[in-house]
Write a protein that holds these residues in place. Structure first.
Motif, PDB file in Angstrom:
ATOM      1  N   VAL A 608      -3.040  25.468  -5.982  1.00  0.00           N
ATOM      2  CA  VAL A 608      -2.351  25.247  -7.406  1.00  0.00           C
ATOM      3  C   VAL A 608      -1.298  26.073  -7.471  1.00  0.00           C
ATOM      4  O   VAL A 608      -0.007  25.766  -8.012  1.00  0.00           O
ATOM      5  CB  VAL A 608      -3.608  25.109  -8.422  1.00  0.00           C
ATOM      6  N   ALA A 609      -1.620  27.486  -7.461  1.00  0.00           N
ATOM      7  CA  ALA A 609      -0.469  28.490  -7.335  1.00  0.00           C
ATOM      8  C   ALA A 609       0.801  28.238  -6.866  1.00  0.00           C
ATOM      9  O   ALA A 609       1.999  28.242  -7.106  1.00  0.00           O
ATOM     10  CB  ALA A 609      -1.047  29.822  -7.157  1.00  0.00           C
ATOM     11  N   ALA A 610       0.341  27.906  -5.351  1.00  0.00           N
ATOM     12  CA  ALA A 610       1.674  27.811  -4.558  1.00  0.00           C
ATOM     13  C   ALA A 610       2.375  26.539  -4.725  1.00  0.00           C
ATOM     14  O   ALA A 610       3.450  26.314  -4.336  1.00  0.00           O
ATOM     15  CB  ALA A 610       1.050  27.750  -2.936  1.00  0.00           C
ATOM     16  N   MET A 611       1.553  25.401  -5.267  1.00  0.00           N
ATOM     17  CA  MET A 611       2.223  24.452  -5.653  1.00  0.00           C
ATOM     18  C   MET A 611       3.343  24.359  -6.844  1.00  0.00           C
ATOM     19  O   MET A 611       4.412  23.527  -6.859  1.00  0.00           O
ATOM     20  CB  MET A 611       1.186  23.099  -6.167  1.00  0.00           C
ATOM     21  N   PHE A 612       3.126  25.436  -7.785  1.00  0.00           N
ATOM     22  CA  PHE A 612       4.026  25.476  -8.900  1.00  0.00           C
ATOM     23  C   PHE A 612       5.343  25.523  -8.510  1.00  0.00           C
ATOM     24  O   PHE A 612       6.172  24.778  -9.422  1.00  0.00           O
ATOM     25  CB  PHE A 612       3.459  26.751  -9.635  1.00  0.00           C
ATOM     26  N   THR A 613       5.824  26.055  -7.822  1.00  0.00           N
ATOM     27  CA  THR A 613       7.242  26.394  -7.289  1.00  0.00           C
ATOM     28  C   THR A 613       7.790  25.269  -6.406  1.00  0.00           C
ATOM     29  O   THR A 613       9.314  25.137  -6.421  1.00  0.00           O
ATOM     30  CB  THR A 613       7.651  27.831  -6.530  1.00  0.00           C
ATOM     31  N   VAL A 614       7.220  24.185  -5.779  1.00  0.00           N
ATOM     32  CA  VAL A 614       7.536  23.367  -4.877  1.00  0.00           C
ATOM     33  C   VAL A 614       7.478  21.865  -5.429  1.00  0.00           C
ATOM     34  O   VAL A 614       8.015  21.043  -4.863  1.00  0.00           O
ATOM     35  CB  VAL A 614       7.066  23.549  -3.660  1.00  0.00           C
ATOM     36  N   THR A 615       6.482  21.695  -6.420  1.00  0.00           N
ATOM     37  CA  THR A 615       6.268  20.211  -6.770  1.00  0.00           C
ATOM     38  C   THR A 615       7.191  19.804  -7.903  1.00  0.00           C
ATOM     39  O   THR A 615       8.152  20.667  -8.585  1.00  0.00           O
ATOM     40  CB  THR A 615       4.979  20.342  -7.444  1.00  0.00           C
ATOM     41  N   THR A 621       0.543  21.950 -12.878  1.00  0.00           N
ATOM     42  CA  THR A 621      -0.354  22.933 -12.416  1.00  0.00           C
ATOM     43  C   THR A 621      -0.703  23.630 -13.597  1.00  0.00           C
ATOM     44  O   THR A 621      -1.663  24.393 -13.582  1.00  0.00           O
ATOM     45  CB  THR A 621       0.426  23.886 -11.312  1.00  0.00           C
ATOM     46  N   ALA A 622       0.157  23.990 -14.442  1.00  0.00           N
ATOM     47  CA  ALA A 622      -0.185  24.827 -15.669  1.00  0.00           C
ATOM     48  C   ALA A 622      -1.144  24.082 -16.602  1.00  0.00           C
ATOM     49  O   ALA A 622      -2.088  24.973 -17.005  1.00  0.00           O
ATOM     50  CB  ALA A 622       1.371  25.261 -16.435  1.00  0.00           C
ATOM     51  N   MET A 662      -4.124  13.433   6.054  1.00  0.00           N
ATOM     52  CA  MET A 662      -2.938  12.446   5.929  1.00  0.00           C
ATOM     53  C   MET A 662      -1.916  12.955   5.114  1.00  0.00           C
ATOM     54  O   MET A 662      -2.021  12.951   3.779  1.00  0.00           O
ATOM     55  CB  MET A 662      -3.434  11.080   5.386  1.00  0.00           C
ATOM     56  N   VAL A 663      -0.727  13.225   5.623  1.00  0.00           N
ATOM     57  CA  VAL A 663       0.492  13.821   4.907  1.00  0.00           C
ATOM     58  C   VAL A 663       1.837  13.188   4.877  1.00  0.00           C
ATOM     59  O   VAL A 663       2.081  12.765   5.766  1.00  0.00           O
ATOM     60  CB  VAL A 663       0.403  15.332   5.127  1.00  0.00           C
ATOM     61  N   GLY A 664       2.497  13.232   3.871  1.00  0.00           N
ATOM     62  CA  GLY A 664       3.756  12.504   3.760  1.00  0.00           C
ATOM     63  C   GLY A 664       4.792  13.492   3.666  1.00  0.00           C
ATOM     64  O   GLY A 664       5.045  14.596   2.935  1.00  0.00           O
ATOM     65  N   LYS A 665       5.832  13.585   4.755  1.00  0.00           N
ATOM     66  CA  LYS A 665       6.757  14.669   4.758  1.00  0.00           C
ATOM     67  C   LYS A 665       7.685  14.488   3.487  1.00  0.00           C
ATOM     68  O   LYS A 665       8.223  15.439   3.136  1.00  0.00           O
ATOM     69  CB  LYS A 665       7.862  14.110   6.161  1.00  0.00           C
ATOM     70  N   LYS A 666       7.788  13.150   3.023  1.00  0.00           N
ATOM     71  CA  LYS A 666       8.674  13.108   1.709  1.00  0.00           C
ATOM     72  C   LYS A 666       8.040  13.065   0.471  1.00  0.00           C
ATOM     73  O   LYS A 666       8.677  12.724  -0.481  1.00  0.00           O
ATOM     74  CB  LYS A 666       9.420  11.775   1.960  1.00  0.00           C
ATOM     75  N   ASP A 667       6.774  13.651   0.472  1.00  0.00           N
ATOM     76  CA  ASP A 667       6.045  13.805  -0.785  1.00  0.00           C
ATOM     77  C   ASP A 667       6.821  14.963  -1.555  1.00  0.00           C
ATOM     78  O   ASP A 667       6.558  16.244  -1.325  1.00  0.00           O
ATOM     79  CB  ASP A 667       4.584  14.176  -0.591  1.00  0.00           C
ATOM     80  N   ALA A 668       7.218  14.421  -2.811  1.00  0.00           N
ATOM     81  CA  ALA A 668       7.825  15.639  -3.679  1.00  0.00           C
ATOM     82  C   ALA A 668       6.649  15.880  -4.850  1.00  0.00           C
ATOM     83  O   ALA A 668       7.043  16.911  -5.344  1.00  0.00           O
ATOM     84  CB  ALA A 668       9.051  14.936  -4.388  1.00  0.00           C
ATOM     85  N   ARG A 669       5.704  15.059  -4.921  1.00  0.00           N
ATOM     86  CA  ARG A 669       4.425  15.216  -5.931  1.00  0.00           C
ATOM     87  C   ARG A 669       3.800  16.783  -5.339  1.00  0.00           C
ATOM     88  O   ARG A 669       3.513  17.647  -6.019  1.00  0.00           O
ATOM     89  CB  ARG A 669       3.696  14.092  -6.197  1.00  0.00           C
ATOM     90  N   VAL A 670       3.005  16.379  -4.269  1.00  0.00           N
ATOM     91  CA  VAL A 670       2.215  17.210  -3.784  1.00  0.00           C
ATOM     92  C   VAL A 670       2.632  17.554  -2.097  1.00  0.00           C
ATOM     93  O   VAL A 670       2.505  16.757  -1.196  1.00  0.00           O
ATOM     94  CB  VAL A 670       0.763  16.809  -3.472  1.00  0.00           C
ATOM     95  N   SER A 672       4.179  18.471   1.579  1.00  0.00           N
ATOM     96  CA  SER A 672       3.342  18.687   2.710  1.00  0.00           C
ATOM     97  C   SER A 672       2.858  20.148   3.154  1.00  0.00           C
ATOM     98  O   SER A 672       1.788  20.253   3.816  1.00  0.00           O
ATOM     99  CB  SER A 672       4.156  18.189   3.784  1.00  0.00           C
ATOM    100  N   SER A 673       3.551  21.363   2.449  1.00  0.00           N
ATOM    101  CA  SER A 673       2.850  22.345   2.829  1.00  0.00           C
ATOM    102  C   SER A 673       1.576  22.775   2.391  1.00  0.00           C
ATOM    103  O   SER A 673       1.073  23.471   2.701  1.00  0.00           O
ATOM    104  CB  SER A 673       3.877  23.478   2.105  1.00  0.00           C
ATOM    105  N   GLN A 674       1.208  22.006   1.423  1.00  0.00           N
ATOM    106  CA  GLN A 674      -0.101  22.110   0.632  1.00  0.00           C
ATOM    107  C   GLN A 674      -1.199  21.870   1.753  1.00  0.00           C
ATOM    108  O   GLN A 674      -2.108  22.757   2.182  1.00  0.00           O
ATOM    109  CB  GLN A 674      -0.395  21.323  -0.283  1.00  0.00           C
ATOM    110  N   ALA A 675      -0.885  20.582   2.580  1.00  0.00           N
ATOM    111  CA  ALA A 675      -2.059  20.427   3.535  1.00  0.00           C
ATOM    112  C   ALA A 675      -1.956  21.211   4.735  1.00  0.00           C
ATOM    113  O   ALA A 675      -2.915  21.457   5.450  1.00  0.00           O
ATOM    114  CB  ALA A 675      -1.876  19.012   3.745  1.00  0.00           C
ATOM    115  N   ILE A 676      -0.573  21.390   5.229  1.00  0.00           N
ATOM    116  CA  ILE A 676      -0.323  22.043   6.235  1.00  0.00           C
ATOM    117  C   ILE A 676      -0.881  23.515   6.369  1.00  0.00           C
ATOM    118  O   ILE A 676      -1.402  23.909   7.325  1.00  0.00           O
ATOM    119  CB  ILE A 676       1.405  22.245   6.726  1.00  0.00           C
TER     120      ILE A 676
END
Length: 722
Positions: A608-615, A621-622, A662-670, A672-676
């Motif tokens: 969740v912390a890493a997601m804050f700046t990329v979602t 996240t907050a 299963m990961v979407g390259k174009k996912d702006a919500r979560v 792909s870096s989260q799963a990778i």
């Protein structure tokens, strides 16, 4: 060699079986809309125009078609006409006289380019056709559910819609000039130099490329298209409708400064109901600090209603139903936020409004009653709301979910479906006020489903976390869907928490649930605390407790299902979930490593912390970590520590279950870096893992992508059955 050959043969046979079952369930079309037409048959009856979507596996696309039904005066004995392919129609609407039908058509030019045309059909022929790109008044027309509109004026001469604001042309600082200097080929506007790489914020996931919407009007009498000026630049307008006199528009404006936050799935964005006249006078009708949507005028034009909740907080929550008297300008609340539950006119519990939109036509003919549908615990229910008495009456149906699609002249058309039955159309005639519970329904369609699907069972589990001393809400529910058996421990179980987290599973048809259960799995769909449809207190109980309360709820639901249904095999428990559901299944495999055999996670939140700046929704996240979000301030170190602590990555060293991503390259919500990132950590711990990366966004809903990820999910579970 013979052993290898037999193993390969078994695998191929298994794959063929899964593919064939997928093809069976993908064959059922999904109902997207329906409208009752005035057209009469010999002076009696009505016509129902319905729109459907169906997967075309050979083309790798979802196709759309319209189906028309002619129904007699008794609302029985429907006659079905030949379906018409409407795949390239993005939007369509009928004028009030039904003399004209407007269509927004998107025609592919090649593999990468498309053109939009606004067509007007009259008396069975194409009357007018506007090449919107050639006219260069605006950019692409919006056809999404959040901004999109498409509506005829009361006079039947103008079409109202939302489009992207026309951008000025740009060119690099240095560009060779043509020898013919009579003109630059770009019209009167001189291209802006050096701005072709300028970053322009958009509205996020599934709204990428939508930067600044504008209110647009096509006048079919003068053949002119104009942008209705007057909306301040710090607002983005959408969901526009005409005022009753046709001299202005009503709609929703979202604040786009200082930042556009992702809009899809999020009903919490700061917004207003606005009024804009034809001469550009702009005014706001709703209050500050609110999130609003779905304005609808009554049939007599006197009352305007909309859905409203407090801005900020959880991405989805309970709404009020607000009524604005167009003459007196007074507002009143017809349905308030429901904290736990209240009683309807018939005595059944009502948990509040969680619908993201109202039907386009939702008023009774006398403009005194509103018909709508909303999630309620484990299904979607439909209701009649009397604006004078504020009475709420349920239009009862016990076999699944029911949604109101259209209301005209007190004829109501609804969609009905269940986990065992794809969507069907039904018609009813709204009785006088106070007699709604006597309403009779008549089928328009009736799908014949595979007998294997009909033979499955659906049970609702009422669950309570009595030992949660911190909780104000302790009850929640889950749905078991699948086969049952007289033998003990025969059926493998897939534990499936939903995404969001503030959404809910309903007893309504889902392709993935049908696929899994027809292949012999039971599925347990868990509406953990925090789900919508169970009162606002349930929604509010989760923020600050994600990664703990929701994880415990899902695991407790699994243990209770094993107790209640002895035919389920505790040695064959699997995890399946996407987005926040992916967050939960990766948590469960880390917190309860001995209980689950294998995991499938689609676009999961893992850090969740890493997601804050990329979602596109950093506020998510907050809020879910238990903190307020302020777009003008960075989060505190304490907040980031809490985000990290409540993340699945915090338990990664405990994970032993084979995990498929299963990961979407174009996912702006979560992103792909989260799963990778999580995938690499699992590999470094020697945990069996696999990652499939698709050219798709968050839902992974493109037909080839959906087919691939679902079939791979089933095969992953089958491979790890022992």
């Amino acid at each position: 060699m013979q052993f290898i050959s037999r193993a390969l043969g078994k695998m191929e046979s298994q794959i063929d079986r899964v593919v064939n079952v997928y093809k069976t369930v993908a064959h059922y079309p999904s109902l997207t809309s329906a409208r009752v037409l005035k057209s009469l048959v010999n002076g009696n009856g009505v016509t129902v125009l319905s729109s459907w979507s169906q997967r075309n596996l050979e083309r790798g696309k979802s196709i759309k078609f319209q189906q028309m039904y002619i129904v007699d005066a008794s609302l029985q004995n429907p006659t079905e006409l030949v379906p018409v392919d409407t795949t390239f129609e993005l939007l369509s609407c009928m004028s009030s006289s039904e003399e004209f039908r407007a269509v927004l058509r998107e025609v592919p030019q090649d593999e990468t380019k498309k053109k939009q045309y606004l067509e007007v059909w009259r008396q069975r022929q194409l009357w007018k056709n506007y090449d919107l790109q050639a006219l260069e008044v605006h950019g692409d027309v919006y056809a999404d559910a959040d901004f999109g509109s498409f509506e005829w004026s009361p006079c039947g001469e103008k079409v109202l819609y939302i489009a992207e604001k026309k951008l000025p042309k740009t060119e690099p600082f240095y560009k060779p000039k043509p020898l013919d200097t009579k003109g630059n080929g770009s019209g009167d506007a001189k291209p802006l130099r050096g701005e072709e790489y300028l970053f322009r914020p958009d509205w996020g996931e599934q709204l990428v490329g939508k930067h600044q919407p504008v209110v647009s009007i096509c006048d079919t009498k003068t053949d002119k298209i104009q942008i209705l000026e007057g909306v301040p630049s710090h607002f983005s307008p959408g969901q526009v409708i005409w005022t009753p006199d046709g001299e202005g528009v009503i709609g929703v404006v979202w604040k786009n400064e200082p930042r556009r936050l992702g809009l899809i799935y999020c009903t919490n964005r700061d917004s207003y109901i606005f009024h804009l006249t034809m001469d550009g006078a702009f005014s706001l009708l709703s209050d500050d600090g609110q999130a609003v949507r779905s304005p609808r005028f009554s049939a007599d034009g006197r009352n305007l209603i909309w859905l409203q909740r407090t801005a900020g907080g959880p991405h989805h929550a309970a709404h009020k139903l607000v009524c604005y008297d167009w003459e007196t300008k007074k507002k009143e609340v017809l349905v308030d936020i429901v904290r736990r539950s209240v009683k309807t006119a018939g005595g059944s519990p009502f948990y509040g409004l969680y619908n993201q939109a109202l039907p386009r036509r939702c008023w009774s003919s006398d403009s005194k009653r509103i018909l709508l549908s909303t999630p309620q615990r484990h299904k979607v229910n439909s209701y009649v709301i009397d604006i004078e008495t504020k009475t709420i009456t349920e239009l009862e149906w016990d076999d699944g979910s029911q949604s109101v699609l259209d209301v005209w002249n007190d004829i109501v058309v609804c969609s009905r479906s269940s986990l065992k039955t794809p969507a069907n159309l039904v018609l009813g005639k709204l009785p006088p006020a106070g007699s709604e519970k006597t309403m009779q329904w008549f089928p328009v369609t009736n799908w014949v489903v595979t007998s294997a699907l009909d033979g499955l069972v659906c049970h609702t589990l009422a669950l309570t976390q009595e030992n949660d001393s911190e909780a104000t809400v302790k009850s929640y529910c889950a749905i078991y869907f699948g086969p049952e058996s007289t033998k003990e421990k025969e059926i493998p179980l897939i534990v499936w928490p939903h995404g969001g987290p503030h959404s809910a599973f309903a007893n309504a048809f889902m392709l993935d649930a049908a696929l899994l259960t027809l292949l012999g799995f039971g599925v347990l769909m868990v509406n953990f605390r925090g789900s919508v449809g169970a009162g606002q207190d349930s929604v509010d109980s989760l923020p600050g407790r994600i990664g703990d309360a929701d994880v415990k709820d899902v695991h407790y639901a699994a243990t209770e299902a094993l107790k209640q249904f002895p035919f389920l095999n505790p040695e064959k428990l699997f995890l399946f979930g996407g987005s926040h559901g992916g967050f939960l299944v990766t948590h469960l495999s880390g917190q309860y490593p001995k209980d689950y055999k294998a995991v499938v996670a689609r676009n999961p939140v893992t850090d969740v912390a890493a997601m804050f700046t990329v979602t596109d929704i950093p506020d998510w996240t907050a809020v879910e970590a238990g903190y307020q979000y302020n777009v003008l301030q960075d989060m505190s170190l304490e907040a980031f520590e809490k985000m990290k602590k409540c993340s699945p990555v915090n338990h990664i060293n405990n994970v032993v279950a084979p995990t498929l991503f299963m990961v979407g390259k174009k996912d702006a919500r979560v992103p792909s870096s989260q799963a990778i990132g999580y995938y690499h950590l699992l590999r470094s711990n020697n945990v069996k893992t696999k990652l499939l990366l698709y050219e798709d966004n968050h839902p992974l809903s493109q037909v080839p992508v959906e087919m691939d990820n679902l079939i791979n999910s089933v095969l992953w579970f089958m491979q790890h059955m022992e």
